[in-house]
Enzyme design. Structure first.
Site, PDB file in Angstrom:
ATOM      1  N   HIS A  21       0.862  -1.188   0.000  1.00  0.00           N
ATOM      2  CA  HIS A  21       0.000   0.000   0.000  1.00  0.00           C
ATOM      3  C   HIS A  21       0.898   1.238   0.000  1.00  0.00           C
ATOM      4  CE1 HIS A  21       0.503  -0.678   4.512  1.00  0.00           C
ATOM      5  NE2 HIS A  21       1.145   0.438   4.253  1.00  0.00           N
ATOM      6  N   HIS A  53      10.742  -1.213   1.790  1.00  0.00           N
ATOM      7  CA  HIS A  53      10.793   0.243   1.669  1.00  0.00           C
ATOM      8  C   HIS A  53      11.272   0.870   2.974  1.00  0.00           C
ATOM      9  CE1 HIS A  53       6.657  -0.379   3.169  1.00  0.00           C
ATOM     10  NE2 HIS A  53       6.424   0.909   3.284  1.00  0.00           N
ATOM     11  N   HIS A  88      -1.323   3.651  10.599  1.00  0.00           N
ATOM     12  CA  HIS A  88      -0.128   4.500  10.543  1.00  0.00           C
ATOM     13  C   HIS A  88      -0.246   5.721  11.448  1.00  0.00           C
ATOM     14  CE1 HIS A  88       0.098   2.146   6.829  1.00  0.00           C
ATOM     15  NE2 HIS A  88       1.364   2.446   6.748  1.00  0.00           N
ATOM     16  N   GLU A  98       6.495  -4.046   7.360  1.00  0.00           N
ATOM     17  CA  GLU A  98       5.070  -4.279   7.087  1.00  0.00           C
ATOM     18  C   GLU A  98       4.821  -5.632   6.418  1.00  0.00           C
ATOM     19  OE1 GLU A  98       3.562   0.337   6.380  1.00  0.00           O
ATOM     20  OE2 GLU A  98       3.810  -0.976   4.684  1.00  0.00           O
TER      21      GLU A  98
HETATM   22  C1  DHB Z   1       4.776   4.965   1.425  1.00  0.00           C
HETATM   23  C2  DHB Z   1       4.690   3.627   1.774  1.00  0.00           C
HETATM   24  C3  DHB Z   1       3.949   3.220   2.890  1.00  0.00           C
HETATM   25  O1  DHB Z   1       3.855   1.929   3.334  1.00  0.00           O
HETATM   26  C4  DHB Z   1       3.250   4.145   3.623  1.00  0.00           C
HETATM   27  O2  DHB Z   1       2.485   3.704   4.654  1.00  0.00           O
HETATM   28  C5  DHB Z   1       3.325   5.499   3.304  1.00  0.00           C
HETATM   29  C6  DHB Z   1       4.098   5.901   2.185  1.00  0.00           C
HETATM   30  C7  DHB Z   1       5.541   5.418   0.215  1.00  0.00           C
HETATM   31  O3  DHB Z   1       6.308   4.632  -0.380  1.00  0.00           O
HETATM   32  O4  DHB Z   1       5.369   6.570  -0.190  1.00  0.00           O
HETATM   33 FE    FE Z   2       2.666   1.699   5.161  1.00  0.00          FE
END
Ligand code: DHB
Ligand code: FE
Length: 288
Positions: A12, A201, A60, A248
């Site tokens: 996400h 990420h 979040h 995550e």
């Molecule tokens: C991004 C990824 C995430 O899992 C999130 O919660 C908020 C932003 C991103 O890559 O921008």
């Molecule tokens: Fe996220």
């Protein structure tokens, strides 16, 4: 008893909501990402045909802020409203809760010694809403009286925001217990488990922008053939491999564990990057 039809696991990113709102699905940046979802939608419509979705995701800082952070929380509300904090979809129909399954899950999980927070009021963020919008894009806008989701939902929240986080081992055990509970739910409904998060990420710090394709692909492969593989790692090892927010992936692990020992891979897709995230997608059918 209810039928657990299978699972979908997906990344996400808030920017997906903006892309949907602005109709950018066919733009060169977005097309390879959005195209990944069509085969999963076809499978949902033709074969899986869920009535209810158990959505395993991480909040979040919207419904739970850092002052009160449950490790595991289950929604038991009649409905859930999108209150996304960022580039969310401007309007979405409210989600209708499947309260009977919520309370059945809560009873079963507490009965298996999981210490849950039960939420009779809950707002949901992009981690919940965007996978739903990707899987059911025709649900429509929240114009009063218009648009609705074709499935009811039960939110299950896992803390991956504020340390200490539950271990991969514990999340796997939670998923297994969710699977047992769903299969024991006295109902003729068809239930899908959706895991929302990851893959690799990192949004901040010296490694901001970090993505680990080799690890992600190994992890995805493990879900099909060796689902406990990731449980050997500590959360610090997972953060090292997948980035601070890549943790995550615990949502994928819990969702996969719910499906039981054997699954049949239906579809998988991996696209790097969307925003700062390695965007992964898997659909797996449960086997009995
Ligand atoms: C991004 C990824 C995430 O899992 C999130 O919660 C908020 C932003 C991103 O890559 O921008
Ligand atoms: Fe996220």
């Amino acid at each position: 008893m209810a039928t657990l039809v299978g699972g979908v696991t997906t990344s996400h990113v808030p920017a997906i909501g903006r892309a949907i709102a602005q109709g950018l699905q066919a733009e060169p940046y977005w097309k390879p990402f959005f195209d990944g979802y069509a085969p999963v939608r076809r499978w949902l419509e033709a074969e899986a045909r869920p009535d209810v979705v158990v959505v395993i995701y991480n909040a979040h800082g919207l419904n739970f802020f850092l002052d009160k952070m449950p490790t595991f929380a289950v929604g038991a509300a009649a409905g859930y409203r999108n209150a996304d904090e960022g580039w969310g979809i401007p309007q979405l129909p409210p989600f209708v809760g499947e309260q009977d399954l919520s309370w059945h899950l809560i009873e079963a999980l507490v009965g298996e010694d999981f210490d849950l927070t039960t939420c009779q009021e809950m707002v949901v963020d992009h981690a919940f809403t965007l996978p739903m919008a990707l899987l059911w894009p025709d649900a429509g806008p929240a114009v009063p009286g218009a648009g609705h989701w074709p499935v009811r939902v039960v939110p299950v929240c896992i803390n991956t925001v504020q340390f200490p986080l539950p271990s991969a081992r514990r999340c796997f055990a939670l998923g297994e217990a969710i699977g047992r509970a769903v299969r024991a739910w006295p109902s003729d409904q068809r239930v899908l488990v959706l895991g929302s998060g990851g893959l690799s990420h990192q949004l901040d710090g010296r490694r901001a922008g970090f993505i680990n394709r080799d690890f992600d692909l190994r992890f995805m492969e493990s879900l099909l053939h060796d689902p406990r593989w990731a449980t050997q790692f500590s959360n610090h090892q997972l953060v090292e491999q997948a980035g601070t927010q890549g943790i995550e992936l615990l949502m994928w692990l819990a969702a996969r564990a719910a499906l039981g020992d054997q699954v049949q891979g239906v579809h998988q897709h991996y696209h790097v990057p969307i925003s700062n995230t390695a965007a992964g997608l898997m659909a797996m059918a449960a086997r009995g």
